[in-house]
Design an enzyme around this catalytic site. Structure first.
Site, PDB file in Angstrom:
ATOM      1  N   LEU A 105       0.886  -1.173   0.000  1.00 25.22           N
ATOM      2  CA  LEU A 105       0.000   0.000   0.000  1.00 25.22           C
ATOM      3  C   LEU A 105       0.915   1.211   0.000  1.00 25.22           C
ATOM      4  O   LEU A 105       1.914   1.226   0.737  1.00 25.22           O
ATOM      5  CB  LEU A 105      -0.882   0.024   1.247  1.00 25.22           C
ATOM      6  CG  LEU A 105      -2.134  -0.853   1.267  1.00 25.22           C
ATOM      7  CD1 LEU A 105      -2.821  -0.770   2.628  1.00 25.22           C
ATOM      8  CD2 LEU A 105      -3.121  -0.436   0.175  1.00 25.22           C
ATOM      9  N   ASP A 106       0.589   2.211  -0.802  1.00 21.04           N
ATOM     10  CA  ASP A 106       1.427   3.412  -0.851  1.00 21.04           C
ATOM     11  C   ASP A 106       1.488   4.080   0.522  1.00 21.04           C
ATOM     12  O   ASP A 106       0.607   3.881   1.363  1.00 21.04           O
ATOM     13  CB  ASP A 106       0.853   4.420  -1.853  1.00 21.04           C
ATOM     14  CG  ASP A 106       0.912   3.895  -3.273  1.00 21.04           C
ATOM     15  OD1 ASP A 106       1.717   2.988  -3.541  1.00 21.04           O
ATOM     16  OD2 ASP A 106       0.138   4.410  -4.106  1.00 21.04           O
ATOM     17  N   LYS A 107       2.494   4.937   0.689  1.00 20.81           N
ATOM     18  CA  LYS A 107       2.666   5.627   1.972  1.00 20.81           C
ATOM     19  C   LYS A 107       1.403   6.411   2.356  1.00 20.81           C
ATOM     20  O   LYS A 107       0.999   6.444   3.513  1.00 20.81           O
ATOM     21  CB  LYS A 107       3.877   6.565   1.891  1.00 20.81           C
ATOM     22  CG  LYS A 107       4.254   7.165   3.233  1.00 20.81           C
ATOM     23  CD  LYS A 107       5.543   7.951   3.160  1.00 20.81           C
ATOM     24  CE  LYS A 107       5.896   8.498   4.534  1.00 20.81           C
ATOM     25  NZ  LYS A 107       7.073   9.351   4.523  1.00 20.81           N
ATOM     26  N   ALA A 109      -1.636   5.732   1.422  1.00 19.19           N
ATOM     27  CA  ALA A 109      -2.845   4.899   1.388  1.00 19.19           C
ATOM     28  C   ALA A 109      -3.082   4.253   2.757  1.00 19.19           C
ATOM     29  O   ALA A 109      -2.154   4.068   3.540  1.00 19.19           O
ATOM     30  CB  ALA A 109      -2.718   3.821   0.319  1.00 19.19           C
ATOM     31  N   LYS A 191      -3.779   4.727  -8.780  1.00 15.49           N
ATOM     32  CA  LYS A 191      -3.472   6.131  -9.111  1.00 15.49           C
ATOM     33  C   LYS A 191      -3.188   6.265 -10.609  1.00 15.49           C
ATOM     34  O   LYS A 191      -3.643   7.213 -11.263  1.00 15.49           O
ATOM     35  CB  LYS A 191      -2.270   6.617  -8.299  1.00 15.49           C
ATOM     36  CG  LYS A 191      -2.606   6.783  -6.822  1.00 15.49           C
ATOM     37  CD  LYS A 191      -1.379   7.140  -6.024  1.00 15.49           C
ATOM     38  CE  LYS A 191      -1.730   7.203  -4.540  1.00 15.49           C
ATOM     39  NZ  LYS A 191      -0.571   7.044  -3.684  1.00 15.49           N
TER      40      LYS A 191
END
Ligand code: URA
Length: 244
Positions: A105-107, A109, A191
């Protein structure tokens, strides 16, 4: 099962550091099959032996699973000298060196992040071959359109020159709030999918991963071990059998 050293086994079960375990053993606080064992090098079969520390029985478990509600601001990593790895969120009793996060998971997110010690399970859950469904709640800068849903479902969209698998987009009454189901996990996939449609993701939360749902009562930053039925469902979803 092959025999293991007592100190190694107790370390695996999260009893403490090697040093702490040696201290417990020397103090006579560990019993194996009812007998006090003071030698940390004592060998035993982890599946057969009945272990007790300070009179409390200790059940053997080969692998461990934690469901973490990742908050924004943490990296999906176990080490990060320059920032905050998600493992920094775990309470002391759940700290261990062999955690592996399942699916990035992105930072920025949030949402469901599974941690496991089982490499084969991790491999299958993240390999596109097993088509494990991941559901995301997404807030967008501009309303999503039925044309976005058609483009995502068609499998005609490409990232890095590679076609994406069909994805399901569900547009809510407020079309800036959508749900998206993916069956693969490319870098910044959601994204980039919306960017390819001329839109922008403002907020992203993973709400399910295969059979696991983000528990509504688990606040961001908190974690809990999986229930046995969740472990069984997870293994079953990728054609594996959970160890008893
Ligand atoms: N897609 C993204 O863009 N970011 C995530 O964290 C997960 C999926």
């Amino acid at each position: 099962m092959a025999k293991e050293r007592l100190d190694k086994l107790l370390g695996h079960l999260g009893v403490g550091s090697r040093k702490e375990i040696h201290r417990l053993a020397k103090a006579g606080r560990i019993r194996v099959d009812g007998q006090v064992v003071t030698d940390p090098a004592f060998k035993l079969d982890p599946r057969q032996a009945h272990l007790e520390v300070d009179g409390t029985p200790l059940a053997y478990q080969r692998h461990f699973y934690l469901l973490l509600h990742k908050p924004a601001g943490y990296l999906t990593s176990t080490q990060d000298p320059s920032g905050l790895p998600v493992t920094a969120l775990l309470p002391p009793q759940w700290q261990r060196p062999d955690w592996m996060p399942v699916g990035r998971l992105d930072k920025d997110a949030e949402g469901l992040l599974l941690l496991t010690t089982d490499g084969e399970l991790l491999h299958r859950l993240t390999h596109p071959r097993w088509k494990v469904a991941k559901r995301y709640y997404v807030e967008l800068a501009a309303p999503a359109t039925p044309a976005d849903a058609i483009a995502f479902a068609s499998g005609s969209l490409e990232l890095d020159g590679q076609p994406l698998r069909p994805a399901e987009l569900y547009i809510g009454p407020d079309a800036r709030k959508v749900e998206l189901i993916l069956r693969e996990g490319r870098f910044h996939q959601i994204k980039r999918m919306f960017a390819a449609r001329g839109n922008q993701v403002r907020y992203l939360r993973r709400v399910s991963f295969g059979p696991l749902e983000l528990p509504p009562d688990l606040p961001p930053g908190a974690c809990r071990p999986l229930f046995p039925q969740e472990v069984a469902a997870l293994y079953q979803s990728v054609g594996l059998e959970a160890e008893p």
